[in-house]
Design an enzyme around this catalytic site. Structure first.
Site, PDB file in Angstrom:
ATOM      1  N   ARG A 109     -41.998  -9.317  10.396  1.00  0.00           N
ATOM      2  CA  ARG A 109     -42.469  -8.814   9.100  1.00  0.00           C
ATOM      3  C   ARG A 109     -43.635  -9.651   8.586  1.00  0.00           C
ATOM      4  O   ARG A 109     -44.576  -9.123   7.996  1.00  0.00           O
ATOM      5  CB  ARG A 109     -41.310  -8.803   8.090  1.00  0.00           C
ATOM      6  CG  ARG A 109     -40.315  -7.679   8.371  1.00  0.00           C
ATOM      7  CD  ARG A 109     -39.044  -7.804   7.567  1.00  0.00           C
ATOM      8  NE  ARG A 109     -39.279  -7.692   6.148  1.00  0.00           N
ATOM      9  CZ  ARG A 109     -38.519  -8.270   5.215  1.00  0.00           C
ATOM     10  NH1 ARG A 109     -37.487  -9.003   5.559  1.00  0.00           N
ATOM     11  NH2 ARG A 109     -38.790  -8.105   3.943  1.00  0.00           N
TER      12      ARG A 109
ATOM     13  N   ARG B  82     -30.955 -18.625   2.126  1.00  0.00           N
ATOM     14  CA  ARG B  82     -30.400 -17.369   1.615  1.00  0.00           C
ATOM     15  C   ARG B  82     -29.252 -16.885   2.509  1.00  0.00           C
ATOM     16  O   ARG B  82     -28.220 -16.433   2.023  1.00  0.00           O
ATOM     17  CB  ARG B  82     -31.506 -16.300   1.532  1.00  0.00           C
ATOM     18  CG  ARG B  82     -31.057 -15.025   0.830  1.00  0.00           C
ATOM     19  CD  ARG B  82     -32.221 -14.182   0.397  1.00  0.00           C
ATOM     20  NE  ARG B  82     -32.845 -13.486   1.506  1.00  0.00           N
ATOM     21  CZ  ARG B  82     -34.051 -12.932   1.453  1.00  0.00           C
ATOM     22  NH1 ARG B  82     -34.763 -13.006   0.359  1.00  0.00           N
ATOM     23  NH2 ARG B  82     -34.552 -12.299   2.493  1.00  0.00           N
TER      24      ARG B  82
ATOM     25  N   ARG C 295     -50.102  -1.031   1.271  1.00  0.00           N
ATOM     26  CA  ARG C 295     -49.873  -2.048   2.308  1.00  0.00           C
ATOM     27  C   ARG C 295     -51.105  -2.235   3.184  1.00  0.00           C
ATOM     28  O   ARG C 295     -51.158  -3.159   3.986  1.00  0.00           O
ATOM     29  CB  ARG C 295     -48.709  -1.619   3.220  1.00  0.00           C
ATOM     30  CG  ARG C 295     -47.344  -1.822   2.613  1.00  0.00           C
ATOM     31  CD  ARG C 295     -46.267  -1.437   3.614  1.00  0.00           C
ATOM     32  NE  ARG C 295     -44.976  -1.256   2.982  1.00  0.00           N
ATOM     33  CZ  ARG C 295     -44.091  -2.226   2.800  1.00  0.00           C
ATOM     34  NH1 ARG C 295     -44.366  -3.444   3.190  1.00  0.00           N
ATOM     35  NH2 ARG C 295     -42.935  -1.979   2.222  1.00  0.00           N
TER      36      ARG C 295
ATOM     37  N   ARG D 285     -28.030  -9.547   4.902  1.00  0.00           N
ATOM     38  CA  ARG D 285     -28.720  -8.277   5.156  1.00  0.00           C
ATOM     39  C   ARG D 285     -29.122  -8.198   6.620  1.00  0.00           C
ATOM     40  O   ARG D 285     -29.425  -9.219   7.242  1.00  0.00           O
ATOM     41  CB  ARG D 285     -30.013  -8.217   4.301  1.00  0.00           C
ATOM     42  CG  ARG D 285     -29.752  -7.829   2.879  1.00  0.00           C
ATOM     43  CD  ARG D 285     -30.944  -7.899   1.967  1.00  0.00           C
ATOM     44  NE  ARG D 285     -32.252  -7.921   2.583  1.00  0.00           N
ATOM     45  CZ  ARG D 285     -33.377  -8.103   1.884  1.00  0.00           C
ATOM     46  NH1 ARG D 285     -33.322  -8.284   0.590  1.00  0.00           N
ATOM     47  NH2 ARG D 285     -34.539  -8.094   2.478  1.00  0.00           N
TER      48      ARG D 285
ATOM     49  N   LYS E 274     -41.300 -11.617  -4.754  1.00  0.00           N
ATOM     50  CA  LYS E 274     -41.849 -10.472  -5.499  1.00  0.00           C
ATOM     51  C   LYS E 274     -40.744  -9.710  -6.237  1.00  0.00           C
ATOM     52  O   LYS E 274     -40.927  -9.316  -7.383  1.00  0.00           O
ATOM     53  CB  LYS E 274     -42.593  -9.510  -4.553  1.00  0.00           C
ATOM     54  CG  LYS E 274     -43.798 -10.134  -3.874  1.00  0.00           C
ATOM     55  CD  LYS E 274     -44.615  -9.127  -3.085  1.00  0.00           C
ATOM     56  CE  LYS E 274     -43.883  -8.496  -1.924  1.00  0.00           C
ATOM     57  NZ  LYS E 274     -43.538  -9.424  -0.833  1.00  0.00           N
TER      58      LYS E 274
END
Length: 198
Positions: free
Chosen positions: A150, A127, A88, A139, A13
Protein backbone atom coordinates in the site's frame (compact mmCIF):
# COMPACT_ATOMS: atom_id res chain seq x y z
CA UNK A 1 -15.11 24.38 2.63
CA UNK A 2 -13.80 21.57 0.45
CA UNK A 3 -10.82 19.74 1.93
CA UNK A 4 -8.68 16.90 0.58
CA UNK A 5 -6.47 14.77 2.83
CA UNK A 6 -3.20 13.31 1.53
CA UNK A 7 -0.82 11.02 3.34
CA UNK A 8 0.33 7.41 3.20
CA UNK A 9 -1.64 4.61 4.88
CA UNK A 10 -1.25 4.81 8.65
CA UNK A 11 -0.56 8.56 8.65
CA UNK A 12 -3.56 9.24 10.88
CA UNK A 13 -5.95 10.62 8.25
CA UNK A 14 -8.92 8.69 9.73
CA UNK A 15 -8.36 10.08 13.22
CA UNK A 16 -8.06 13.67 11.98
CA UNK A 17 -11.00 13.29 9.59
CA UNK A 18 -13.29 12.48 12.55
CA UNK A 19 -12.07 15.63 14.30
CA UNK A 20 -12.78 17.79 11.22
CA UNK A 21 -16.29 16.32 10.79
CA UNK A 22 -17.12 17.08 14.44
CA UNK A 23 -15.58 20.56 14.54
CA UNK A 24 -16.80 21.93 11.21
CA UNK A 25 -19.99 19.95 10.63
CA UNK A 26 -19.02 18.83 7.13
CA UNK A 27 -19.35 15.19 6.00
CA UNK A 28 -16.38 12.94 5.35
CA UNK A 29 -16.78 11.42 1.90
CA UNK A 30 -15.01 8.09 1.75
CA UNK A 31 -15.03 6.51 -1.70
CA UNK A 32 -15.57 3.03 -0.23
CA UNK A 33 -18.60 4.17 1.80
CA UNK A 34 -20.04 6.10 -1.16
CA UNK A 35 -19.68 3.10 -3.46
CA UNK A 36 -21.43 0.83 -0.97
CA UNK A 37 -24.26 3.38 -0.46
CA UNK A 38 -24.78 3.85 -4.20
CA UNK A 39 -24.87 0.07 -4.73
CA UNK A 40 -27.32 -0.35 -1.83
CA UNK A 41 -29.54 2.50 -3.06
CA UNK A 42 -29.46 0.92 -6.55
CA UNK A 43 -28.85 4.28 -8.24
CA UNK A 44 -27.93 4.13 -11.92
CA UNK A 45 -24.23 4.62 -11.10
CA UNK A 46 -24.52 2.21 -8.15
CA UNK A 47 -25.82 -0.56 -10.41
CA UNK A 48 -22.93 0.01 -12.83
CA UNK A 49 -20.48 -0.18 -9.95
CA UNK A 50 -22.12 -3.36 -8.62
CA UNK A 51 -21.78 -5.10 -12.00
CA UNK A 52 -18.07 -4.25 -12.10
CA UNK A 53 -17.44 -5.32 -8.49
CA UNK A 54 -19.46 -8.54 -8.91
CA UNK A 55 -17.17 -9.41 -11.81
CA UNK A 56 -14.21 -8.97 -9.43
CA UNK A 57 -12.90 -5.88 -11.19
CA UNK A 58 -11.84 -2.48 -9.89
CA UNK A 59 -14.37 0.30 -10.36
CA UNK A 60 -13.23 2.77 -13.04
CA UNK A 61 -12.32 6.40 -12.37
CA UNK A 62 -15.40 7.43 -14.37
CA UNK A 63 -17.75 5.47 -12.08
CA UNK A 64 -16.07 6.79 -8.90
CA UNK A 65 -16.24 10.36 -10.25
CA UNK A 66 -19.93 9.91 -11.12
CA UNK A 67 -20.65 8.65 -7.60
CA UNK A 68 -18.85 11.64 -6.09
CA UNK A 69 -20.71 14.02 -8.42
CA UNK A 70 -24.01 12.47 -7.31
CA UNK A 71 -23.05 12.51 -3.60
CA UNK A 72 -21.98 16.17 -3.40
CA UNK A 73 -25.43 17.23 -4.62
CA UNK A 74 -26.82 16.14 -1.22
CA UNK A 75 -27.88 18.84 1.24
CA UNK A 76 -25.26 17.89 3.83
CA UNK A 77 -22.51 18.84 1.35
CA UNK A 78 -23.81 22.40 0.86
CA UNK A 79 -21.36 23.78 3.47
CA UNK A 80 -18.54 21.64 2.13
CA UNK A 81 -17.02 18.22 2.62
CA UNK A 82 -13.83 16.33 3.31
CA UNK A 83 -12.63 13.90 0.63
CA UNK A 84 -11.00 10.73 1.87
CA UNK A 85 -9.49 8.28 -0.62
CA UNK A 86 -10.14 10.47 -3.67
CA UNK A 87 -8.40 11.73 -5.67
CA UNK A 88 -5.69 9.07 -5.67
CA UNK A 89 -4.12 10.00 -9.02
CA UNK A 90 -3.53 13.12 -11.12
CA UNK A 91 -6.24 11.94 -13.54
CA UNK A 92 -8.76 11.69 -10.69
CA UNK A 93 -7.72 15.15 -9.43
CA UNK A 94 -8.39 16.59 -12.90
CA UNK A 95 -11.79 14.85 -12.99
CA UNK A 96 -12.62 16.30 -9.57
CA UNK A 97 -11.64 19.80 -10.72
CA UNK A 98 -13.98 19.55 -13.72
CA UNK A 99 -16.88 18.25 -11.55
CA UNK A 100 -16.42 21.15 -9.10
CA UNK A 101 -16.02 23.73 -11.87
CA UNK A 102 -19.42 22.69 -13.29
CA UNK A 103 -20.90 23.34 -9.84
CA UNK A 104 -18.97 26.63 -9.48
CA UNK A 105 -17.06 25.23 -6.53
CA UNK A 106 -13.39 24.56 -5.91
CA UNK A 107 -11.07 22.67 -3.56
CA UNK A 108 -10.12 25.10 -0.78
CA UNK A 109 -7.17 23.29 0.72
CA UNK A 110 -5.22 20.04 0.48
CA UNK A 111 -3.70 18.90 3.78
CA UNK A 112 -0.75 16.55 3.53
CA UNK A 113 0.23 14.57 6.62
CA UNK A 114 3.97 14.03 6.31
CA UNK A 115 5.26 10.91 8.05
CA UNK A 116 8.37 8.80 8.33
CA UNK A 117 7.76 5.43 6.61
CA UNK A 118 9.93 3.49 9.08
CA UNK A 119 7.91 4.94 11.97
CA UNK A 120 4.68 3.98 10.18
CA UNK A 121 5.72 0.33 10.21
CA UNK A 122 6.41 0.66 13.96
CA UNK A 123 2.94 2.21 14.40
CA UNK A 124 1.45 -0.73 12.50
CA UNK A 125 3.24 -3.26 14.75
CA UNK A 126 1.97 -1.40 17.83
CA UNK A 127 -1.58 -1.34 16.45
CA UNK A 128 -1.47 -5.11 15.79
CA UNK A 129 -0.14 -5.77 19.32
CA UNK A 130 -2.76 -3.51 20.94
CA UNK A 131 -5.57 -5.17 18.94
CA UNK A 132 -4.38 -8.64 20.00
CA UNK A 133 -4.00 -7.47 23.64
CA UNK A 134 -7.70 -6.48 23.58
CA UNK A 135 -8.51 -10.02 22.45
CA UNK A 136 -9.54 -8.81 18.98
CA UNK A 137 -8.39 -10.00 15.58
CA UNK A 138 -6.24 -7.51 13.63
CA UNK A 139 -7.68 -6.21 10.36
CA UNK A 140 -6.92 -8.44 7.36
CA UNK A 141 -4.80 -5.67 5.78
CA UNK A 142 -2.89 -5.05 9.03
CA UNK A 143 0.23 -6.97 8.11
CA UNK A 144 3.63 -5.70 7.04
CA UNK A 145 3.59 -7.22 3.56
CA UNK A 146 0.21 -5.69 2.62
CA UNK A 147 1.22 -2.44 4.26
CA UNK A 148 4.48 -2.24 2.25
CA UNK A 149 2.46 -2.78 -0.96
CA UNK A 150 0.00 0.00 0.00
CA UNK A 151 2.92 2.34 0.73
CA UNK A 152 4.38 1.55 -2.70
CA UNK A 153 1.07 2.30 -4.44
CA UNK A 154 0.80 5.58 -2.50
CA UNK A 155 4.34 6.58 -3.55
CA UNK A 156 3.78 5.73 -7.22
CA UNK A 157 0.20 6.94 -7.76
CA UNK A 158 -0.83 9.41 -5.06
CA UNK A 159 2.37 11.22 -4.04
CA UNK A 160 2.47 13.04 -7.46
CA UNK A 161 -0.64 14.92 -6.23
CA UNK A 162 1.61 16.79 -3.77
CA UNK A 163 3.37 18.90 -6.46
CA UNK A 164 0.09 19.04 -8.45
CA UNK A 165 -1.72 20.84 -5.61
CA UNK A 166 1.40 22.78 -4.53
CA UNK A 167 1.45 24.34 -8.03
CA UNK A 168 -2.18 25.43 -7.48
CA UNK A 169 -1.16 27.03 -4.16
CA UNK A 170 -3.56 24.77 -2.24
CA UNK A 171 -1.16 22.43 -0.44
CA UNK A 172 -0.48 22.70 3.30
CA UNK A 173 1.91 20.17 4.83
CA UNK A 174 1.81 19.12 8.48
CA UNK A 175 4.10 16.87 10.52
CA UNK A 176 1.93 13.79 10.92
CA UNK A 177 4.41 12.29 13.40
CA UNK A 178 3.50 14.93 16.01
CA UNK A 179 1.07 14.01 18.83
CA UNK A 180 -2.57 13.71 17.67
CA UNK A 181 -3.63 16.91 19.51
CA UNK A 182 -0.78 18.90 17.96
CA UNK A 183 -1.75 17.72 14.48
CA UNK A 184 -5.41 18.60 15.18
CA UNK A 185 -4.40 22.10 16.34
CA UNK A 186 -2.35 22.67 13.18
CA UNK A 187 -5.28 21.55 11.04
CA UNK A 188 -7.58 23.94 12.91
CA UNK A 189 -5.12 26.80 12.27
CA UNK A 190 -5.47 26.08 8.54
CA UNK A 191 -9.23 25.43 8.44
CA UNK A 192 -10.62 27.99 10.92
CA UNK A 193 -9.96 31.01 8.64
CA UNK A 194 -11.44 29.13 5.64
CA UNK A 195 -14.57 28.05 7.51
CA UNK A 196 -15.27 31.56 8.82
CA UNK A 197 -14.73 33.08 5.36
CA UNK A 198 -17.39 30.81 3.83
Amino acid sequence: MIVIFLGPPGAGKGTQAKHIVERYGVPQLSTGDMLRSAVKAETEVGLKAKAVMDAGNLVSDEIVAAIIEERIEADDCAKGFLLDGFPRTIRQAEMLDSILTKKERTVDVVIELQVDEGALIERLRTRIEETKARGETPRADDNEETFAKRLGVYRDETAPLIPFYADQGKLRSIDGMAPVKTVSAEIEAILDPISTAK
